[in-house]
Write a protein that holds these residues in place. Structure first.
Motif, PDB file in Angstrom:
ATOM      1  N   TYR A 135      27.614  24.739  -1.444  1.00 19.39           N
ATOM      2  CA  TYR A 135      27.791  23.281  -1.126  1.00 19.39           C
ATOM      3  C   TYR A 135      27.984  23.166   0.623  1.00 19.39           C
ATOM      4  CZ  TYR A 135      29.253  22.051  -5.676  1.00 19.39           C
ATOM      5  OH  TYR A 135      29.330  21.822  -7.095  1.00 19.39           O
ATOM      6  N   PHE A 175      36.305  18.936   1.604  1.00 19.99           N
ATOM      7  CA  PHE A 175      36.400  17.999   0.693  1.00 19.99           C
ATOM      8  C   PHE A 175      37.195  18.387  -0.593  1.00 19.99           C
ATOM      9  CE2 PHE A 175      34.812  14.766  -1.701  1.00 19.99           C
ATOM     10  CZ  PHE A 175      36.312  13.750  -1.579  1.00 19.99           C
ATOM     11  N   MET A 176      36.189  19.175  -0.817  1.00 24.09           N
ATOM     12  CA  MET A 176      36.769  20.155  -2.726  1.00 24.09           C
ATOM     13  C   MET A 176      38.416  21.331  -1.854  1.00 24.09           C
ATOM     14  SD  MET A 176      34.676  18.691  -4.723  1.00 24.09           S
ATOM     15  CE  MET A 176      35.086  19.918  -6.566  1.00 24.09           C
ATOM     16  N   LEU A 225      41.392  19.227  -1.448  1.00 19.87           N
ATOM     17  CA  LEU A 225      41.176  18.323  -3.227  1.00 19.87           C
ATOM     18  C   LEU A 225      41.890  19.432  -4.161  1.00 19.87           C
ATOM     19  CD1 LEU A 225      38.351  16.018  -4.280  1.00 19.87           C
ATOM     20  CD2 LEU A 225      40.127  14.892  -3.151  1.00 19.87           C
ATOM     21  N   CYS A 226      41.801  20.067  -3.857  1.00 18.54           N
ATOM     22  CA  CYS A 226      42.568  21.544  -4.210  1.00 18.54           C
ATOM     23  C   CYS A 226      43.488  21.512  -4.461  1.00 18.54           C
ATOM     24  CB  CYS A 226      41.519  22.616  -4.573  1.00 18.54           C
ATOM     25  SG  CYS A 226      40.309  22.711  -5.834  1.00 18.54           S
ATOM     26  N   MET A 264      45.037  17.088  -1.942  1.00 15.65           N
ATOM     27  CA  MET A 264      45.714  15.766  -1.281  1.00 15.65           C
ATOM     28  C   MET A 264      44.679  14.825  -1.936  1.00 15.65           C
ATOM     29  SD  MET A 264      44.631  16.925   2.571  1.00 15.65           S
ATOM     30  CE  MET A 264      43.783  18.467   2.692  1.00 15.65           C
ATOM     31  N   SER A 265      44.471  13.148  -1.498  1.00 13.87           N
ATOM     32  CA  SER A 265      43.572  12.935  -1.823  1.00 13.87           C
ATOM     33  C   SER A 265      42.333  12.569  -1.346  1.00 13.87           C
ATOM     34  CB  SER A 265      44.416  11.291  -1.590  1.00 13.87           C
ATOM     35  OG  SER A 265      45.057  10.780  -0.639  1.00 13.87           O
ATOM     36  N   PRO A 266      41.153  11.995  -1.382  1.00 18.76           N
ATOM     37  CA  PRO A 266      40.114  11.889  -1.056  1.00 18.76           C
ATOM     38  C   PRO A 266      40.526  11.319   0.043  1.00 18.76           C
ATOM     39  CG  PRO A 266      39.895  10.910  -3.015  1.00 18.76           C
ATOM     40  CD  PRO A 266      41.344  11.543  -2.903  1.00 18.76           C
ATOM     41  N   TRP A 298      42.037  13.429  -8.875  1.00 17.29           N
ATOM     42  CA  TRP A 298      40.691  12.968  -7.693  1.00 17.29           C
ATOM     43  C   TRP A 298      39.422  14.527  -8.134  1.00 17.29           C
ATOM     44  CZ3 TRP A 298      39.454   8.397  -6.800  1.00 17.29           C
ATOM     45  CH2 TRP A 298      40.188   7.468  -6.388  1.00 17.29           C
ATOM     46  N   LEU A 299      40.790  15.188  -7.171  1.00 20.55           N
ATOM     47  CA  LEU A 299      39.692  16.759  -8.303  1.00 20.55           C
ATOM     48  C   LEU A 299      38.979  16.348  -9.150  1.00 20.55           C
ATOM     49  CD1 LEU A 299      39.505  19.552  -7.129  1.00 20.55           C
ATOM     50  CD2 LEU A 299      41.417  20.331  -8.330  1.00 20.55           C
ATOM     51  N   GLU A 319      36.026  14.701  -8.819  1.00 16.35           N
ATOM     52  CA  GLU A 319      34.795  15.369  -7.804  1.00 16.35           C
ATOM     53  C   GLU A 319      34.557  16.377  -8.082  1.00 16.35           C
ATOM     54  OE1 GLU A 319      33.883  14.520  -4.960  1.00 16.35           O
ATOM     55  OE2 GLU A 319      35.039  12.680  -4.876  1.00 16.35           O
ATOM     56  N   MET A 320      35.002  17.022  -9.441  1.00 11.68           N
ATOM     57  CA  MET A 320      34.329  17.950  -9.987  1.00 11.68           C
ATOM     58  C   MET A 320      33.555  17.552 -10.951  1.00 11.68           C
ATOM     59  SD  MET A 320      37.121  21.200  -9.933  1.00 11.68           S
ATOM     60  CE  MET A 320      35.121  22.471 -10.005  1.00 11.68           C
ATOM     61  N   ARG A 330      30.177  16.374  -9.754  1.00 13.08           N
ATOM     62  CA  ARG A 330      29.388  17.823  -9.039  1.00 13.08           C
ATOM     63  C   ARG A 330      28.850  18.433 -10.372  1.00 13.08           C
ATOM     64  NH1 ARG A 330      30.552  18.133  -3.262  1.00 13.08           N
ATOM     65  NH2 ARG A 330      31.637  16.915  -2.711  1.00 13.08           N
ATOM     66  N   ARG A 369      25.882  16.509 -11.241  1.00 13.85           N
ATOM     67  CA  ARG A 369      24.892  16.224 -10.419  1.00 13.85           C
ATOM     68  C   ARG A 369      24.363  17.352  -9.859  1.00 13.85           C
ATOM     69  NH1 ARG A 369      26.794  15.519  -4.128  1.00 13.85           N
ATOM     70  NH2 ARG A 369      27.052  17.609  -4.166  1.00 13.85           N
ATOM     71  N   ASP A 370      24.935  18.968 -10.375  1.00 13.02           N
ATOM     72  CA  ASP A 370      24.497  20.222 -10.296  1.00 13.02           C
ATOM     73  C   ASP A 370      23.768  20.638 -11.222  1.00 13.02           C
ATOM     74  OD1 ASP A 370      26.010  20.280  -7.561  1.00 13.02           O
ATOM     75  OD2 ASP A 370      27.731  21.897  -8.732  1.00 13.02           O
ATOM     76  N   ARG A 427      18.454  19.950  -7.659  1.00 12.75           N
ATOM     77  CA  ARG A 427      17.095  19.951  -7.249  1.00 12.75           C
ATOM     78  C   ARG A 427      15.905  19.765  -8.395  1.00 12.75           C
ATOM     79  NH1 ARG A 427      17.359  25.915  -4.061  1.00 12.75           N
ATOM     80  NH2 ARG A 427      19.389  26.059  -3.406  1.00 12.75           N
TER      81      ARG A 427
END
Lengths: 444, 283
Positions: free
Chosen positions: A106, A113-114, A117-118, A121-123, B31-32, B35-36, B39, B42-43, B47
């Motif tokens: 990344y 960002f990640m 979040l970890c 925090m919020s986005p 959120w985490l 997002e994870m 990803r 996506r991952d 490619r």
């Protein structure tokens, strides 16, 4: 549950950690099935108790393998404890390893960002802080490159920026401050100072005694998984130095605070530093040497700017018609920083006869910057001719401080800076300086 | 003082109810997790030309393939009776879709924690997030496939049964069971990595030990007790009721699956919670 009597940010009591070392992953399963031990034990922490209050900055020192990282990881909650109590009250951020938890593929930005979040925090919070994190890390446009392309310094900078951006109540830092160049370190220290002022609790592991003495209110030595001492950073730094460089034979031998009037001084074997080298033809022999502070106490750690003295005593075995003898101060790289001999000083070349004893003493004010230094003692025929008795790096000592200047300063210039505010005159159009310049231009 | 721990707070030695704790984790780290999971998806297709579009394209193509196979290659005369109201394709897909998702979840869960050693070990990272996001990341398959199945009904001119309204209920229950499985397998996968291959073999075998491919009514009795012993059968029966029969044919399955869902999840989480601090030692 939360409002118990001990609302200290970190409280550790009787904490022990035993690592089970398995030679083979199958052993874990076999042990679980057969209930017969198939591991070796390694005691990493042994009955550790420590309590850290709000706003305290505590330094943790110890040799490799003393259990420092284990302790930090257990407090941070990433490792299990074997027994004991660990209480952590407050939002905790930890920098335990370089680029921790960052995904190599990344970009820096995505990782921040990640990472944010970890840390809970919020986005929108992360987005709001994104620019300040990037600015602090000084990565510039590299922030959109994959993390794996970063140098270790860049990785460290981004890690530090991210971890400290969440405004934790407790910050745990494991030697990560050693990353980045000196200027970035200053920035990190500034941020840590801000934290300290904000009443945050900080626990730092460092091998750099200067970090410990400059930033910590308190320090701990961990040795073989136990807390060996707990006290004022300067006192701890001295003790730790002794632990590292002291030899098995008690150091007391040189402690006799040998003023020149009281020679006999250090028995050579006991006070000679590790890594010292001795050579010469033996026409005379150094029988004692030392390095003391202004009170005559053995100086292993000395404050920059303090008075101190190096001395040695030698006995002449064969007649010496022409000789030179003196001291050299070297840095850890072996560069001679300064030195003095009987010839450089006052050209004393009176011949010596077998049986004579000579006391040599060099008084100095320690104007060197913080770091590790060595003092060597030597005797030679003529002017630096054939060596008679040389003890290279006979004494190892550390310099602390001075405070208020760059921690990587090479010398102590007894510098002080004044910053006078001259409030800008709101009414006047041009600031005075600009006027002066323009008038000068006109005059031309 | 703050009785509710803030998101980043490390809570040691506070035995809150496991369910409340799990809910708190899901909420505070939503959120985490989101997002994870994004990803993760996506991952998987990184490619590749179509990228994350494959998350939709892959299950869609698979469904079309199954539809063609069961309609033309192995045409089974089935249905449109009171007992078996719809065609064989609907029957197979109704059961196959949740199983495909579950199977993918099982496979991924085994490495959910062990493949993220750096996160687990190095920072204050909420490890709970890893199994949860793994479950979330396999959902596109099920959602796309279910939409396909619904579209298939409409194209065939069959109105959706009223029981399709129960889909969300059984879906949420399935989700909880998957979270439970992910917690357990993720935990086991840390100390015993071989579980990855065991699960893989099991998944292939399990398809034949469930009432997915077998034509109802002509199932050999010898296999019926295998179905009864297989916990996954109950989930499949619920989906059959909702999408194929259009009536509650297996009330016991509904009770079993829906009622046990929160319990299994909490139990699995408790096991996970007990063992999670050991992860750092093993990774």
């Amino acid at each position: 549950m939360s409002g118990t009597a001990s609302e200290r940010p970190i409280r550790v009591e009787a904490l022990s950690k035993i690592y089970k070392v398995y030679d083979n992953p199958a052993d874990i399963l076999l042990e679980a099935l057969t209930r017969r031990a198939r591991h070796r034990q390694h005691l990493a922490l042994d009955d550790v108790s420590v309590s850290i209050g709000r706003g305290e900055v505590v330094g943790l020192v110890g040799r490799n393998g003393a259990g420092k990282s284990t302790l930090l990881k257990i407090i941070a909650g990433t490792l299990s404890k074997t027994s004991g109590v660990v209480e952590v009250n407050g939002r905790l951020a930890a920098i335990l390893e370089l680029g921790t938890g960052f995904h190599p593929e990344y970009t820096g930005r995505e990782n921040v960002f990640m990472g944010g979040l970890c840390l809970g925090m919020s986005p929108s919070e992360v987005r709001a802080k994104m620019q300040s994190i990037i600015d602090f890390s000084e990565l510039g446009s590299a922030i959109d490159d994959p993390f794996r392309t970063y140098s270790s310094g860049m990785q460290g900078r981004l890690t530090f920026s991210t971890a400290t951006a969440v405004d934790p109540d407790i910050l745990i830092v494991d030697e990560a401050l050693a990353v980045g160049d000196a200027r970035f370190q200053m920035k990190c220290f500034d941020r840590i100072r801000d934290f300290k002022r904000g009443g945050k609790t900080i626990l730092v592991v460092s091998h750099d005694m200067n970090t410990i003495t400059t930033f910590c209110d308190r320090a701990l030595i961990l040795e073989y998984g136990r807390i060996l001492s707990d006290g004022h950073p300067r006192q701890i730094a001295q003790e730790y130095h002794r632990l590292l460089f002291g030899r098995a034979a008690p150091i007391a031998t040189s402690a006799p605070a040998v003023a020149p009037s009281a020679p006999g001084a250090a028995s050579l074997d006991a006070s000679i530093a590790e890594g010292a080298q001795r050579y010469g033809d033996g026409a005379a022999a150094i029988v004692g040497f030392g390095f003391v502070d202004e009170h005559g106490a053995r100086a292993e750690i000395i404050q920059s700017g303090a008075r101190c003295a190096a001395f040695f005593e030698f006995r002449v075995n064969r007649d010496l018609p022409d000789w030179s003898g003196g001291f050299a101060v070297k840095d850890a790289k072996g560069t001679v920083l300064t030195g003095v001999t009987n010839k450089s000083q006052e050209d004393r070349r009176e011949p010596l006869s077998a049986g004579d004893t000579v006391d040599c003493r060099a008084e100095m004010t320690m104007w060197l910057g913080p770091g590790d230094y060595f003092i060597g003692f030597g005797l030679a025929h003529g002017v630096a001719g054939e060596k008679i008795d040389f003890i290279d790096n006979g004494i190892h000592f550390k310099i602390m401080g001075p405070s208020g200047v760059f921690t990587n300063s090479l010398v102590n210039l007894d510098i002080s800076a004044d910053f006078t505010l001259r409030p800008g005159a709101k009414e006047a159009g041009d600031p005075p300086a600009a006027t002066a310049v323009s008038s000068w231009t006109e005059n031309r | 003082m703050a009785s509710r721990p803030s998101p980043g707070t490390v809570v040691h030695h506070r035995s809150t109810g496991a369910f409340a704790e799990l809910r708190h984790i899901c909420l505070s780290h939503r959120w985490l997790i989101w997002e994870m999971a994004k990803r993760d998806v996506r991952d998987r297709y990184a490619r590749q030309v179509l990228g994350a579009l494959w998350a939709v394209a892959h299950p869609l193509m698979l469904m079309v393939l199954y539809a063609v196979i069961f309609a033309y290659v192995f045409p089974t005369r089935l249905g449109h009776t009171v007992d078996l109201p719809r065609d064989y394709t609907t029957f197979v897909l109704a059961g196959l879709i949740p199983w495909l998702t579950f199977q993918e979840c099982l496979g991924r869960a085994t490495t959910a924690i062990s493949s993220n050693g750096s996160l687990v070990k190095q920072i204050v990272f909420p490890v709970e997030v890893l199994p949860i996001k793994t479950v979330l990341a396999v959902l596109p398959t099920q959602i796309v496939a279910t939409l396909f199945l619904i579209a298939y009904q409409l194209v065939r001119g069959l109105p959706l049964p009223a029981t399709a309204l129960l889909l969300p209920v059984i879906f949420v229950a399935q989700l909880m069971h998957m979270v439970a499985a992910a917690f357990l397998l993720g935990t086991i996968g840390v100390g015993f990595r071989d579980v990855k291959d065991i699960v893989s073999v099991f998944s292939t075998a399990n398809l034949f030990m469930m009432p997915v491919l077998y034509v109802p009514g002509i199932v050999p009795t010898s296999i019926e007790w295998v179905f009864a012993l297989n916990p996954f059968s109950y989930l499949i029966w619920c989906y059959h009721d909702a999408m194929f029969y259009g009536r509650i044919n297996h009330p016991a399955a509904w009770i079993a699956v829906v009622l046990t869902a929160p319990m299994t999840m909490v139990l699995a989480y408790r096991v996970f919670r007990r063992l999670k601090l050991v992860f750092g030692d093993l990774l």
